[in-house]
Design a protein around this motif. Structure first.
Motif, PDB file in Angstrom:
ATOM      1  N   UNK A 219      30.349  39.531  28.992  1.00  0.00           N
ATOM      2  CA  UNK A 219      31.454  38.579  29.153  1.00  0.00           C
ATOM      3  C   UNK A 219      32.407  38.872  30.302  1.00  0.00           C
ATOM      4  N   UNK A 220      33.215  37.851  30.607  1.00  0.00           N
ATOM      5  CA  UNK A 220      34.193  37.949  31.672  1.00  0.00           C
ATOM      6  C   UNK A 220      35.183  39.090  31.396  1.00  0.00           C
ATOM      7  N   UNK A 221      35.489  39.827  32.427  1.00  0.00           N
ATOM      8  CA  UNK A 221      36.523  40.848  32.321  1.00  0.00           C
ATOM      9  C   UNK A 221      37.336  40.872  33.617  1.00  0.00           C
ATOM     10  N   UNK A 222      38.589  41.157  33.477  1.00  0.00           N
ATOM     11  CA  UNK A 222      39.491  41.138  34.630  1.00  0.00           C
ATOM     12  C   UNK A 222      39.300  42.405  35.461  1.00  0.00           C
ATOM     13  N   UNK A 223      39.319  42.223  36.796  1.00  0.00           N
ATOM     14  CA  UNK A 223      39.148  43.340  37.704  1.00  0.00           C
ATOM     15  C   UNK A 223      40.444  43.697  38.416  1.00  0.00           C
ATOM     16  N   UNK A 224      40.863  42.873  39.349  1.00  0.00           N
ATOM     17  CA  UNK A 224      42.025  43.197  40.177  1.00  0.00           C
ATOM     18  C   UNK A 224      42.868  41.949  40.405  1.00  0.00           C
ATOM     19  N   UNK A 225      44.124  42.167  40.738  1.00  0.00           N
ATOM     20  CA  UNK A 225      45.006  41.089  41.167  1.00  0.00           C
ATOM     21  C   UNK A 225      44.835  40.876  42.670  1.00  0.00           C
ATOM     22  N   UNK A 226      45.049  39.666  43.096  1.00  0.00           N
ATOM     23  CA  UNK A 226      44.914  39.328  44.511  1.00  0.00           C
ATOM     24  C   UNK A 226      46.292  39.370  45.150  1.00  0.00           C
ATOM     25  N   UNK A 227      46.488  40.168  46.200  1.00  0.00           N
ATOM     26  CA  UNK A 227      47.790  40.212  46.866  1.00  0.00           C
ATOM     27  C   UNK A 227      48.200  38.823  47.354  1.00  0.00           C
TER      28      UNK A 227
END
Length: 429
Positions: A219-227
Motif C-alpha cells: 500500500x501507499x506510504x508517505x516518503x518526503x515533503x516537497x520543498x
C-alpha cells in the motif's frame, strides 16, 4: 557344454539403463533444457509458445524465468507507439517493426482509431505513462464516472494490477527498471494541506508530499515533503512524466518557468531540473515565435531527449540530449524538414491569420539505435501519415497512413498529441 557357451557377456557401461533418477528429476532436467532453448527466443515468439501446452505456459510465465529474460534482454526495443487521438480514449497504433514491407504496413500497421480496453472492464483505458513495457492507466468506474481506478498494465501479457485507492493526488508516475529489479513502483505527488500565510491574509499556500506504492511492499506510504521552492505556487499540468536515470521527472511549462521536479527513487532526493533555453528570435517583431507550440520529452535506451518548436515556419528541428549527470543539455541532432516537405507536400500549409508558410507536423517518438547512432531515428506525425527520419543518413520512410475518423470531422488525422511507447515484455505486474 563348452566354457564359451557358459560365459555371459555384460553390456557396456554406457549402454546400461540408469533407473536411479526419479521421474521428477528427469522432468526437471528436461525443463532446464527447454528453458535454456526458450531463453534465446524473442519475446513475441515466447508469447506464442505459451499456447503449446499448459506445461510450457507454466514455464514461460514463471517469475524466475520471465525476470531472467527481461534482465538479459534489457533494454528492450520499442516495437510501436500508441498515438492518442482527438479523445482521451482513442488511440492509433504505429508499429515500428517490419517497415521494409510498405504494403504490409499499410494493411496491418495503420490501425483505425479504437479505444483500449481491459477484457473484463467495461470502460476504455486512458494511458498516462509508458515505462519499459508497462503502462500506467486509468479508467472510470461505472455507474459513477467521476470515480477513477488506476492500474499498472502489461499490454503484451494482458496482465493488470489495480492500485490501492488514492485521492487528492496531483499526478502519478511509474518507475520500473527491469535491469535492477523485477518490481515496479508508482509515485504520487499529493497535496498535503492548505493553510493561510497569516491570520489576516486571505492568501493560501499549497503544500505537497510524495507517496509510493510498491509491487512487492504494497500500500501507499508517505516518503518526503516537497520543498515549496521546488514547485510553482500554482501547478496546472504535470501530466508529462518520464522515468529516467533512476528518477521520476514531472515536467511543467509556463511563461516564467521551464523546469521539472526530479525525484531520485533510491536516495529519495528532490531537485529541480531545468530545460534548455532555446533561441526564440524575440527581436524579430514581424514574425513572432509560436511559444510553446510543440514540446516533446522522451527516454530511449537510457537517454533523455527534449525537442521544442517555437516557430512553425522554420524548417529547423533541434534535438537535445541530457547527459547522465542530469545537469547539462547539449545539442545532439539537427533535422532539416525541407526534404521531408518536398516528399510529402501536405506538410506545407498557410497560416490563416498571417498567411505565412508553416510546417504541419508533431514529434511522436524518439528511438535510440540498438547498436550505434546510424540506426537512431525520430518519428514524426504529419497529416494522415507517420514517418521515421534517420538522423545520420538524413533519410526518411513512411511507416503508415491514417484514415480520418468521425471524431476528426472528416479532416486529416493530425495534431499535437501525446504518444506512448509499446515495448514487448514478460514483466509480471
Amino acid at each position: 557344454m563348452s566354457s564359451c557357451s557358459r560365459t555371459r557377456t555384460k553390456a557396456p557401461r554406457s549402454a546400461r539403463i540408469r533407473v536411479s533418477s526419479s521421474p521428477a528429476k528427469i522432468v526437471a532436467d528436461l525443463d532446464d533444457v527447454l528453458l535454456h532453448i526458450l531463453s534465446f527466443l524473442p519475446i513475441k515468439t515466447l508469447i506464442k509458445c505459451k499456447r503449446v501446452s499448459k506445461r510450457w505456459r507454466s514455464l514461460i510465465t514463471n517469475p524466475n524465468f520471465s525476470n531472467r529474460i527481461i534482465s538479459s534482454k534489457h533494454p528492450l526495443p520499442i516495437s510501436g507507439l500508441y498515438l492518442k487521438g482527438t479523445r482521451d480514449i482513442e488511440y492509433r497504433f504505429v508499429s515500428l517493426l517490419n517497415d521494409d514491407d510498405e504494403e504490409v504496413n499499410e494493411q496491418l500497421l495503420a490501425l483505425s482509431s479504437s479505444p483500449l480496453r481491459f477484457i473484463d472492464h467495461p470502460s476504455p483505458i486512458i494511458v498516462m505513462q509508458s515505462t519499459n513495457g508497462l503502462l500506467l492507466c486509468k479508467c472510470t468506474c461505472p455507474p459513477n464516472h467521476f470515480n477513477r481506478n488506476f492500474y499498472v498494465y502489461n499490454p503484451t501479457t494482458k496482465q493488470k494490477t489495480l492500485l490501492p485507492l488514492i485521492i487528492d493526488h496531483v499526478v502519478l508516475s511509474l518507475a520500473f527498471d527491469p535491469s535492477k529489479s523485477p518490481h515496479y513502483k508508482v509515485f504520487s505527488l499529493r497535496k498535503s494541506s492548505i493553510s493561510s500565510v497569516s491570520p489576516v491574509s486571505s492568501v493560501s499556500s499549497v503544500f505537497y508530499h510524495i507517496e509510493v506504492y510498491s509491487s512487492n511492499e504494497g500500500p501507499w506510504r508517505r516518503l518526503v515533503s516537497v520543498p515549496s521552492s521546488a514547485l510553482p505556487q500554482t501547478v496546472t499540468d504535470l501530466s508529462n512524466t518520464v522515468f529516467w536515470n533512476g528518477a521520476v521527472h514531472w515536467f511543467w511549462f509556463g511563461p516564467n518557468s521551464r523546469d521539472c521536479l526530479s525525484f531520485d527513487i533510491d536516495t529519495e532526493e528532490i531537485k529541480t531540473l531545468s530545460l534548455p533555453f532555446l533561441d526564440h528570435h524575440q527581436d524579430d517583431e514581424e514574425d513572432p515565435p509560436d511559444v510553446g507550440t510543440l514540446r516533446f520529452i522522451e527516454e530511449s535506451r537510457g537517454n533523455l531527449y527534449f525537442i521544442e518548436v517555437n516557430d512553425l515556419s522554420s524548417p529547423d528541428l533541434s534535438v537535445y540530449e541530457m547527459n547522465r549527470t542530469g545537469l547539462t543539455w547539449f545539442l545532439k541532432y539537427h533535422v532539416d524538414l525541407e526534404p521531408l516537405a518536398a516528399a510529402f507536400p501536405e506538410m506545407i500549409r498557410t497560416e490563416y491569420y498571417t498567411y505565412r508558410k508553416i510546417y504541419s507536423f508533431s514529434v511522436i517518438g524518439f528511438v535510440k539505435g540498438e547498436t550505434d547512432a546510424e540506426s537512431s531515428y525520430i518519428v514524426l506525425h504529419i497529416p494522415n501519415k507517420a514517418v521515421k527520419y534517420y538522423f545520420i543518413s538524413k533519410t526518411f520512410k513512411k511507416l503508415c497512413s491514417f484514415e480520418p475518423s468521425q471524431e476528426d470531422g472528416g479532416e486529416n488525422f493530425y495534431g499535437f498529441r501525446r504518444s506512448f511507447q509499446f515495448i514487448e515484455s514478460l514483466a509480471n505486474v
